[in-house]
Scaffold this motif. Structure first.
Motif, short mmCIF file in Angstrom:
data_model
loop_
_atom_site.label_atom_id
_atom_site.label_comp_id
_atom_site.label_asym_id
_atom_site.label_seq_id
_atom_site.Cartn_x
_atom_site.Cartn_y
_atom_site.Cartn_z
N PRO A 1 11.05 34.60 -2.98
CA PRO A 1 10.18 33.54 -3.50
C PRO A 1 10.81 32.87 -4.72
CG PRO A 1 8.91 35.52 -3.03
CD PRO A 1 10.37 35.89 -2.95
N VAL A 2 10.90 31.52 -4.67
CA VAL A 2 11.54 30.78 -5.76
C VAL A 2 10.63 29.72 -6.38
CG1 VAL A 2 13.88 31.20 -4.92
CG2 VAL A 2 12.65 29.14 -4.19
N MET B 1 -9.19 27.57 -2.78
CA MET B 1 -7.79 27.63 -3.20
C MET B 1 -6.88 27.96 -2.02
SD MET B 1 -7.66 27.17 -6.63
CE MET B 1 -6.03 27.74 -6.99
N VAL B 2 -5.67 27.42 -2.11
CA VAL B 2 -4.61 27.68 -1.14
C VAL B 2 -3.35 27.95 -1.95
CG1 VAL B 2 -3.21 26.72 0.72
CG2 VAL B 2 -5.63 26.08 0.54
N GLY B 3 -2.65 29.01 -1.62
CA GLY B 3 -1.40 29.32 -2.28
C GLY B 3 -0.23 29.13 -1.33
N LEU B 4 0.73 28.34 -1.74
CA LEU B 4 1.96 28.17 -0.97
C LEU B 4 3.12 28.70 -1.80
CD1 LEU B 4 1.55 24.49 0.33
CD2 LEU B 4 1.01 26.63 1.54
N ILE B 5 4.14 29.17 -1.11
CA ILE B 5 5.31 29.68 -1.80
C ILE B 5 6.56 29.21 -1.07
CG2 ILE B 5 5.47 31.90 -0.58
CD1 ILE B 5 5.78 33.14 -3.47
N ALA B 6 7.55 28.78 -1.83
CA ALA B 6 8.85 28.42 -1.26
C ALA B 6 9.73 29.65 -1.37
CB ALA B 6 9.46 27.24 -2.00
N VAL B 7 10.38 29.97 -0.27
CA VAL B 7 11.28 31.12 -0.26
C VAL B 7 12.68 30.66 0.13
CG1 VAL B 7 9.49 32.84 0.18
CG2 VAL B 7 10.60 31.72 2.10
N THR C 1 18.36 29.44 3.95
CA THR C 1 17.49 28.33 4.26
C THR C 1 16.19 28.45 3.48
OG1 THR C 1 18.39 28.21 6.48
CG2 THR C 1 16.27 27.15 6.12
N MET C 2 15.81 27.37 2.81
CA MET C 2 14.57 27.36 2.05
C MET C 2 13.43 26.91 2.97
SD MET C 2 13.84 26.20 -1.83
CE MET C 2 15.53 26.47 -2.16
N THR C 3 12.32 27.66 2.92
CA THR C 3 11.14 27.32 3.70
C THR C 3 9.90 27.50 2.82
OG1 THR C 3 10.95 29.60 4.53
CG2 THR C 3 12.16 28.03 5.91
N LEU D 1 9.92 20.42 -0.99
CA LEU D 1 9.36 21.11 0.18
C LEU D 1 7.90 21.47 -0.03
CD1 LEU D 1 12.28 23.48 1.28
CD2 LEU D 1 11.40 21.48 2.50
N LEU D 2 7.55 21.90 -1.23
CA LEU D 2 6.15 22.24 -1.51
C LEU D 2 5.27 21.00 -1.47
CD1 LEU D 2 6.72 24.94 -4.24
CD2 LEU D 2 5.52 25.30 -2.06
N LEU D 3 5.75 19.88 -1.99
CA LEU D 3 4.97 18.64 -1.92
C LEU D 3 4.79 18.19 -0.47
CD1 LEU D 3 6.38 16.61 -4.95
CD2 LEU D 3 4.15 17.75 -4.78
N GLU D 4 5.84 18.29 0.32
CA GLU D 4 5.73 17.93 1.74
C GLU D 4 4.76 18.85 2.47
OE1 GLU D 4 9.80 17.90 3.11
OE2 GLU D 4 10.33 16.32 1.68
#
Length: 151
Positions: free
Chosen positions: A61-62, A50-56, A2-4, A99-102
């Motif tokens: 991390p992808v 700054m804010v860092g988000l990561i999709a895993v 599952t990607m989050t 997902l990152l845009l959302e």
């Protein structure tokens, strides 16, 4: 798996650096370990808004999104600027970018922002296809001016 999406964590340093180096290569920026290290510190520690988000994918991390808060004097509101969005080539087309845009839209709503804004290369058709499904392209043209000493 599952990607989050989640905020970056110190344990993401190596994977984030690989993703960010891939982003820099994509845009033909020179290799610059110092720039990667500085940007990591900014997103990890929230420097400069700054804010860092990561999709895993599972725990791998992808993709990354680097964002920052900015003031909009014309509307007396705050906004969120998406500086960088990058998905590892092997993970493209699996929904990480969406997902990152959302997540960025949710972060902006939580923070009371009036808009999430970003720019992209005019010839980046793949990214623009994704962006067109989440946002509206504006009529504005971007300019860059080099700083020069006064006097």
């Amino acid at each position: 798996m599952t990607m989050t999406v989640r905020p970056v964590e110190p344990r993401d340093a190596e994977a984030w650096a690989e993703l960010y180096a891939g982003y820099r290569r994509f845009y033909r920026l020179a290799e610059d370990a110092g720039a990667v290290e500085t940007t990591w510190r900014w997103v990890r520690d929230g420097e400069h808004g700054m804010v860092g988000l990561i999709a895993v994918d599972g725990d791998v991390p992808v993709a990354l999104a680097n964002l920052r808060w900015f003031a909009r004097p014309s509307s007396a509101t705050m906004a969120l600027y998406l500086d960088d969005l990058f998905t590892a080539p092997a993970a493209r087309g699996k929904g990480a970018g969406a997902l990152l845009l959302e997540a960025a839209a949710g972060l902006a709503a939580d923070g009371g922002a009036s808009v999430v804004r970003w720019i992209t290369a005019a010839d980046n058709a793949t990214a623009r296809s994704l962006y067109d499904s989440h946002a509206v392209a504006t009529q504005w043209v971007t300019y860059d001016m080099k700083p020069k000493p006064r006097g």
